[in-house]
Motif scaffolding. Structure first.
Motif, short mmCIF file in Angstrom:
data_model
loop_
_atom_site.label_atom_id
_atom_site.label_comp_id
_atom_site.label_asym_id
_atom_site.label_seq_id
_atom_site.Cartn_x
_atom_site.Cartn_y
_atom_site.Cartn_z
N CYS A 29 46.25 44.21 68.53
CA CYS A 29 46.48 43.87 67.13
C CYS A 29 47.10 42.48 66.99
CB CYS A 29 47.38 44.91 66.48
SG CYS A 29 46.58 46.50 66.21
N LYS A 30 48.02 42.12 67.88
CA LYS A 30 48.68 40.81 67.81
C LYS A 30 47.86 39.70 68.44
CE LYS A 30 53.39 42.47 67.63
NZ LYS A 30 54.72 42.42 68.25
N GLY A 31 46.98 40.05 69.39
CA GLY A 31 46.17 39.07 70.08
C GLY A 31 46.82 38.59 71.36
N TYR A 32 46.00 38.35 72.38
CA TYR A 32 46.50 37.85 73.65
C TYR A 32 45.46 36.96 74.30
CZ TYR A 32 43.87 41.76 75.71
OH TYR A 32 42.88 42.64 76.07
N LEU A 33 45.93 36.15 75.26
CA LEU A 33 45.09 35.16 75.93
C LEU A 33 45.11 35.38 77.43
CD1 LEU A 33 46.51 32.05 74.09
CD2 LEU A 33 44.29 33.05 73.69
N ARG A 34 43.98 35.13 78.07
CA ARG A 34 43.88 35.11 79.53
C ARG A 34 43.84 33.63 79.91
NH1 ARG A 34 45.19 37.90 83.74
NH2 ARG A 34 43.67 37.95 85.39
N LEU A 35 44.77 33.19 80.75
CA LEU A 35 44.94 31.76 81.05
C LEU A 35 44.83 31.50 82.55
CD1 LEU A 35 48.15 31.31 78.92
CD2 LEU A 35 45.87 30.63 78.26
N ARG A 36 44.45 30.26 82.89
CA ARG A 36 44.47 29.79 84.27
C ARG A 36 45.54 28.71 84.36
NH1 ARG A 36 41.28 30.46 88.36
NH2 ARG A 36 39.59 31.30 87.10
N LEU A 37 46.48 28.92 85.27
CA LEU A 37 47.60 28.02 85.48
C LEU A 37 47.36 27.22 86.76
CD1 LEU A 37 50.58 27.12 84.89
CD2 LEU A 37 51.27 29.06 86.29
N THR A 38 47.34 25.89 86.64
CA THR A 38 47.19 25.02 87.80
C THR A 38 48.29 23.95 87.75
OG1 THR A 38 45.63 23.61 86.58
CG2 THR A 38 44.69 25.32 87.97
N GLY A 39 48.58 23.37 88.88
CA GLY A 39 49.58 22.31 88.91
C GLY A 39 50.34 22.31 90.23
N ASN A 40 51.32 21.40 90.30
CA ASN A 40 52.09 21.23 91.53
C ASN A 40 53.15 22.30 91.72
OD1 ASN A 40 50.62 18.96 92.10
ND2 ASN A 40 52.05 17.60 91.02
N MET A 41 53.76 22.77 90.63
CA MET A 41 54.88 23.72 90.74
C MET A 41 54.65 24.95 89.87
SD MET A 41 58.14 21.13 90.76
CE MET A 41 57.64 20.16 89.35
N PRO A 42 53.63 25.74 90.16
CA PRO A 42 53.40 26.92 89.31
C PRO A 42 54.50 27.98 89.43
CG PRO A 42 51.91 26.94 91.18
CD PRO A 42 52.63 25.63 91.21
N TYR A 66 46.75 30.33 89.28
CA TYR A 66 47.15 31.67 88.87
C TYR A 66 46.37 32.05 87.62
CZ TYR A 66 51.20 31.71 91.97
OH TYR A 66 52.01 31.70 93.07
N LEU A 67 45.96 33.30 87.55
CA LEU A 67 45.40 33.87 86.32
C LEU A 67 46.48 34.75 85.72
CD1 LEU A 67 41.79 34.92 87.37
CD2 LEU A 67 42.42 33.20 85.70
N LEU A 68 46.73 34.61 84.44
CA LEU A 68 47.77 35.39 83.79
C LEU A 68 47.37 35.69 82.36
CD1 LEU A 68 49.79 33.25 81.90
CD2 LEU A 68 49.95 32.36 84.20
N THR A 69 48.03 36.67 81.79
CA THR A 69 47.77 37.08 80.42
C THR A 69 49.08 37.02 79.65
OG1 THR A 69 46.11 38.61 81.29
CG2 THR A 69 46.72 38.90 79.01
N MET A 70 49.00 36.58 78.40
CA MET A 70 50.20 36.49 77.56
C MET A 70 49.83 36.57 76.09
SD MET A 70 51.16 32.44 77.59
CE MET A 70 52.50 32.82 78.62
N SER A 71 50.82 36.83 75.26
CA SER A 71 50.59 36.94 73.82
C SER A 71 50.41 35.56 73.21
CB SER A 71 51.76 37.65 73.15
OG SER A 71 52.90 36.84 73.18
N ILE A 72 49.85 35.53 72.02
CA ILE A 72 49.65 34.26 71.31
C ILE A 72 50.99 33.63 70.97
CG2 ILE A 72 48.70 33.22 69.22
CD1 ILE A 72 46.67 35.50 69.16
N ARG A 73 51.94 34.45 70.54
CA ARG A 73 53.25 33.93 70.15
C ARG A 73 53.93 33.22 71.32
NH1 ARG A 73 57.00 38.18 67.51
NH2 ARG A 73 55.63 37.73 65.76
N ASP A 74 53.87 33.83 72.51
CA ASP A 74 54.48 33.19 73.68
C ASP A 74 53.71 31.94 74.11
OD1 ASP A 74 56.52 35.01 73.78
OD2 ASP A 74 55.57 36.27 75.30
N PHE A 75 52.40 31.93 73.92
CA PHE A 75 51.60 30.76 74.31
C PHE A 75 52.05 29.52 73.55
CE2 PHE A 75 47.83 28.06 73.65
CZ PHE A 75 47.58 27.73 74.96
#
Length: 159
Positions: A29-42, A66-75
């Motif tokens: 209901c609130k919505g969530y995202l699947r994200l890919r995290l890349t970088g030097n210090m994940p 890293y693959l991770l999931t989080m809410s829209i508000r936290d994004f």
């Protein structure tokens, strides 16, 4: 004694499953995202997320990212953390009602039909459509229906 332990374990599993289903419904209901995290210090990025109470789930390591999931508000709170750690986030998938409504915003007929259906269902539930009498040992069904008719209660009346 062993049987009671098994029943307690089954109860715990069922209650966890029900709680997880409720969490999934709320997330959808609130919505969530699947994200890919890349970088030097994940790892530092993940520690900063924990320190800032940004809730992540389904965290997986996959080929230097890293693959991770989080809410829209936290994004929306992640930009300072990304700048601080030098990490980048890429949206892989979008899930939930906010994205469904955004993708279907031009289908006004669908939403109008959905609202009309809900309104009609509510309106029709405000009427008495059927009178069924059970367990009438002292009086006959006809006597009870005649009494209800005298009181003004009949099929199709407003509740």
């Amino acid at each position: 004694n062993g049987n009671s332990k098994l029943q307690a374990l089954e109860l715990a599993v069922v209650s966890f499953y029900k709680g997880e289903l409720m969490n999934q419904l709320i997330r959808y209901c609130k919505g969530y995202l699947r994200l890919r995290l890349t970088g030097n210090m994940p790892e530092r990025f993940l520690n900063l997320c924990a320190a800032n109470q940004i809730f992540l789930w389904n965290l997986l390591y996959d080929e230097n990212s890293y693959l991770l999931t989080m809410s829209i508000r936290d994004f929306r709170r992640l930009r300072p953390l990304c700048l601080k750690t030098g990490c980048t986030l890429h949206i892989v998938e979008k899930h939930g009602m906010p994205f469904f409504f955004y993708n279907n915003r031009k289908r006004k007929g669908f939403f109008i039909g959905f609202l009309l259906f809900g309104g009609l269902l509510y309106l029709l539930s405000c009427f008495i459509w059927n009178i069924h009498i059970d367990g009438n040992h002292a009086n006959s069904t006809y006597t009870i229906l005649a009494f209800l008719e005298q009181q003004g209660i009949h099929h199709g009346i407003w509740k």
